[in-house]
Design a protein around this motif. Structure first.
Motif, PDB file in Angstrom:
ATOM      1  N   MET A  93       0.836  -1.173  -0.219  1.00  0.00           N
ATOM      2  CA  MET A  93      -0.146   0.123  -0.170  1.00  0.00           C
ATOM      3  C   MET A  93       0.720   1.311   0.187  1.00  0.00           C
ATOM      4  O   MET A  93       1.871   1.285   0.599  1.00  0.00           O
ATOM      5  CB  MET A  93      -0.830   0.033   1.262  1.00  0.00           C
ATOM      6  CG  MET A  93      -0.318   0.129   2.548  1.00  0.00           C
ATOM      7  SD  MET A  93      -1.515   0.535   3.933  1.00  0.00           S
ATOM      8  CE  MET A  93      -2.006  -1.463   4.087  1.00  0.00           C
ATOM      9  N   ALA A  94       0.200   2.389  -0.385  1.00  0.00           N
ATOM     10  CA  ALA A  94       0.854   3.473  -0.401  1.00  0.00           C
ATOM     11  C   ALA A  94      -0.073   4.682   0.143  1.00  0.00           C
ATOM     12  O   ALA A  94      -1.093   4.925  -0.406  1.00  0.00           O
ATOM     13  CB  ALA A  94       1.509   4.139  -1.960  1.00  0.00           C
ATOM     14  N   ILE A  95       0.247   5.455   0.871  1.00  0.00           N
ATOM     15  CA  ILE A  95      -0.391   6.515   1.425  1.00  0.00           C
ATOM     16  C   ILE A  95       0.237   7.943   1.161  1.00  0.00           C
ATOM     17  O   ILE A  95       1.415   7.957   1.627  1.00  0.00           O
ATOM     18  CB  ILE A  95      -0.518   6.547   2.786  1.00  0.00           C
ATOM     19  CG1 ILE A  95      -1.562   5.144   3.140  1.00  0.00           C
ATOM     20  CG2 ILE A  95      -1.457   7.714   3.452  1.00  0.00           C
ATOM     21  CD1 ILE A  95      -1.662   4.728   4.766  1.00  0.00           C
ATOM     22  N   LYS A  96      -0.286   8.904   0.568  1.00  0.00           N
ATOM     23  CA  LYS A  96       0.428  10.187  -0.003  1.00  0.00           C
ATOM     24  C   LYS A  96      -0.160  11.212   1.050  1.00  0.00           C
ATOM     25  O   LYS A  96      -1.417  11.246   1.384  1.00  0.00           O
ATOM     26  CB  LYS A  96      -0.086  10.561  -1.329  1.00  0.00           C
ATOM     27  CG  LYS A  96       0.517   9.676  -2.367  1.00  0.00           C
ATOM     28  CD  LYS A  96      -0.056  10.237  -3.811  1.00  0.00           C
ATOM     29  CE  LYS A  96       0.407   9.373  -4.845  1.00  0.00           C
ATOM     30  NZ  LYS A  96      -0.212   9.594  -6.119  1.00  0.00           N
ATOM     31  N   THR A  97       0.656  11.786   1.630  1.00  0.00           N
ATOM     32  CA  THR A  97       0.440  13.077   2.558  1.00  0.00           C
ATOM     33  C   THR A  97      -0.427  13.877   1.754  1.00  0.00           C
ATOM     34  O   THR A  97      -0.195  14.375   0.689  1.00  0.00           O
ATOM     35  CB  THR A  97       1.518  13.698   3.191  1.00  0.00           C
ATOM     36  OG1 THR A  97       2.315  14.250   2.504  1.00  0.00           O
ATOM     37  CG2 THR A  97       2.151  12.689   4.087  1.00  0.00           C
ATOM     38  N   VAL A 138       4.870   5.364   2.880  1.00  0.00           N
ATOM     39  CA  VAL A 138       4.247   6.684   3.207  1.00  0.00           C
ATOM     40  C   VAL A 138       5.164   7.808   2.580  1.00  0.00           C
ATOM     41  O   VAL A 138       6.434   7.685   2.643  1.00  0.00           O
ATOM     42  CB  VAL A 138       4.291   7.068   4.756  1.00  0.00           C
ATOM     43  CG1 VAL A 138       3.653   8.256   5.253  1.00  0.00           C
ATOM     44  CG2 VAL A 138       3.584   5.891   5.431  1.00  0.00           C
ATOM     45  N   VAL A 139       4.524   8.487   1.670  1.00  0.00           N
ATOM     46  CA  VAL A 139       5.332   9.437   0.720  1.00  0.00           C
ATOM     47  C   VAL A 139       4.458  10.724   0.358  1.00  0.00           C
ATOM     48  O   VAL A 139       3.386  10.979   0.768  1.00  0.00           O
ATOM     49  CB  VAL A 139       5.421   8.760  -0.554  1.00  0.00           C
ATOM     50  CG1 VAL A 139       4.108   8.436  -1.141  1.00  0.00           C
ATOM     51  CG2 VAL A 139       6.625   9.408  -1.620  1.00  0.00           C
ATOM     52  N   THR A 140       5.048  11.951   0.016  1.00  0.00           N
ATOM     53  CA  THR A 140       4.634  13.203  -0.027  1.00  0.00           C
ATOM     54  C   THR A 140       3.444  13.080  -1.068  1.00  0.00           C
ATOM     55  O   THR A 140       3.700  12.260  -2.189  1.00  0.00           O
ATOM     56  CB  THR A 140       5.477  14.218  -0.345  1.00  0.00           C
ATOM     57  OG1 THR A 140       4.875  15.371  -0.525  1.00  0.00           O
ATOM     58  CG2 THR A 140       6.316  13.598  -1.728  1.00  0.00           C
TER      59      THR A 140
END
Length: 533
Positions: free
Chosen positions: A242-246, A347-349
């Motif tokens: 999974m990837a979550i963008k701030t 977790v990435v911008t």
């Protein structure tokens, strides 16, 4: 032609010599249908052959029989003699020949391989993780063996060379005209061996047994050209990657990103079924320090320190607002992803990126495989301060009362006012701005000289003071802290600590809102609830 097309290939449209393009397209389509049928038949044949063989049982039997043979061989050689136990290192050194005879496998670092047992020449030296070994220590280790087996991966992280050492090593390299393959500043020991001895026999360890197939397949395709044989199985597990963008914004402060830490605490960890075997990795030491301070139940480390380790779940915090060459390095990303056995969380911008690279490919890979790529719901009233929200900030402040030259304080004031109006239980409360501390703390008997001087100064004030309008008593002090001005180590931070201590002595609760934090509304509401209820 029409007969063949109609009755042999099943093409109904007549052949037009003046326009053959439709015919070409139809034949191409037929080719793919035929090729698909051929491949399906081949797959069916291979699966039928594999079903007739229990590969897991055979592999297990092979390992068991091999271990039995090894133990039998060791027994034949050593069962007649009681092996000696050595008391200390000095005794080991004095009995080096006897040690090697009784204990045929010696474990050591490359630093001490030559000196751990003096004057010993081993038949073989097996050097593991050779990509992290420096040339000078690797070369020293070679001097105590007749043969060498060098094990490592050039696609993983090399040894770390400090700026000071790099300067010295480059000086030696230039002064003595050392061959490029021996450059200790640029090459690891493994890289050096491959460069200096290009014809040395090399074997690719293709079989991969650690990671879930979906996880390692990214590394396989991106870094290994598809040459790995993935031996793990996919059982349709959920949320493998999974990837979550701030939310967009300038969240990074000196290789530290509080917003990504908030995302991990409030959005990633609650989704994980088990948190017993979770590792947090990041490219930067500053972020590691803050993770370990704020989430002490989990262990965070840099990606460099995680090489050779593994966890069921790996959470990677990229930190950068604009991803740099360092954090996007292929070796670093390869190591980071392949530490995860069952689940990988990025977790990435959410900022638009100026350059594309490995991390953007990773996000695209997760999305392409119908895995989870989401945008974080965590935001802050101070997000309006970032350039991405200039128009929104101007519109917001135009419709709210400004009480300060600092937009951060104006945003905080508007938030407090909205809370006091939104919640009926707080209707009896009011908020004052820039209240002098000396008007709140009037009894100075508990203060020392430095604290009295601080309280009496005309500039010492509370950014916001929430007061019970019925009793006229202060309820809660709120401070708005800009990161750089209030950061640890600054003079202001020392004054903040003094203010914290004074208010604590006089029983006035204080809430500090950092401009790099999030969830300010919840923090204010929860604090008021704890005080009033």
């Amino acid at each position: 032609m029409n007969f063949v097309r109609k009755y042999l290939y099943g093409i109904k449209a007549p052949f037009d010599p003046s326009n053959v393009q439709p015919t070409i397209l139809e034949i191409q389509a037929l080719f793919y249908l035929v090729r698909k049928n051929e491949l399906n038949k081949r797959i069916d044949g291979i699966e039928e052959e594999l079903n007739a063989v229990d590969a897991k049982t055979l592999t297990k039997d092979l390992a068991s029989i091999s271990l039995t043979l090894l133990k039998a061989s060791l027994f034949d050689k050593y069962h007649k003699e009681q092996r000696r136990v050595y008391a200390d290192v000095k005794e080991l050194h004095m009995s080096a020949d006897e040690v090697c005879r009784q204990y045929p496998v010696i474990l050591s670092t490359t630093f001490s391989a030559r000196t751990s047992l003096p004057r010993q020449t081993y038949d073989y030296i097996i050097m593991d993780e050779a990509s992290q070994v420096s040339i000078e220590t690797g070369a020293l280790a070679l001097t105590c063996a007749k043969n060498a087996v060098i094990v490592g991966d050039t696609m993983q992280l090399p040894n770390v060379v400090t700026d000071e050492d790099r300067l010295k090593l480059n000086g030696i390299f230039d002064e003595y005209k050392v061959a490029r393959g021996y450059n200790c500043a640029d090459y690891s020991f493994l890289h050096s061996v491959c460069t200096v001895l290009p014809k040395v026999e090399q074997t690719l360890l293709r079989e991969h047994y650690r990671c879930h197939p979906t996880i390692i397949n990214f590394c396989n395709q991106r870094f290994y050209g598809g040459n790995l044989l993935i031996m793990t199985e996919d059982h349709n597990e959920k949320d493998v990657m999974m990837a979550i963008k701030t939310v967009p914004g300038h969240h990074t402060r000196g290789h530290f990103n509080q917003r990504e830490i908030d995302v991990v605490k409030n959005e990633v960890l609650p989704k994980l079924e088990q948190v017993e075997d979770v590792g947090i990795i990041t490219p930067y030491n500053n972020q590691v320090y803050e993770f370990n301070r704020q989430i002490p139940s989990l262990t965070a480390a840099t990606i460099h320190k995680y090489q050779g380790r593994e966890k069921d779940t790996i959470i990677m915090s990229v930190v950068d607002d604009q991803i740099t060459e360092f954090s996007d390095d292929a070796n670093l990303i390869n190591v980071a992803i392949s530490r995860a056995k069952k689940r990988f969380c990025l977790v990435v911008t959410g900022n638009e990126q100026e350059r594309k690279g490995n991390i953007s490919d990773l996000i695209d890979y997760i999305e392409y495989n119908n895995l989870t790529v989401t945008e974080s719901k965590i935001c802050s009233v101070f997000d309006y301060l970032y350039s991405q929200y200039t128009n929104e900030r101007m519109a917001f402040l135009a419709n709210h009362r400004n009480i300060s030259e600092y937009d951060s304080e104006n945003l905080t004031f508007s938030l407090i006012e909205n809370i006091l109006h939104e919640y009926p239980e707080y209707s009896h409360l009011g908020v004052f701005c820039h209240t002098p501390l000396r008007t709140v703390v009037r009894d100075w008997s508990l203060l020392n000289d430095e604290e009295r001087k601080y309280v009496s100064h005309y500039a010492t004030h509370l950014d916001f003071l929430i007061v019970n309008q019925v009793t006229k008593k202060p309820v809660l002090a709120i401070e708005t802290d800009g990161f750089y001005f209030h950061n640890e180590g600054t003079d202001q931070h020392r004054r903040d600590e003094m203010k914290n201590h004074i208010l604590e002595m006089y029983g006035l609760p204080l809430l500090r809102l950092s401009t790099i934090g999030s969830g300010e509304k919840d923090k204010i509401v929860n604090t008021l609830e704890g005080i009033i209820c």
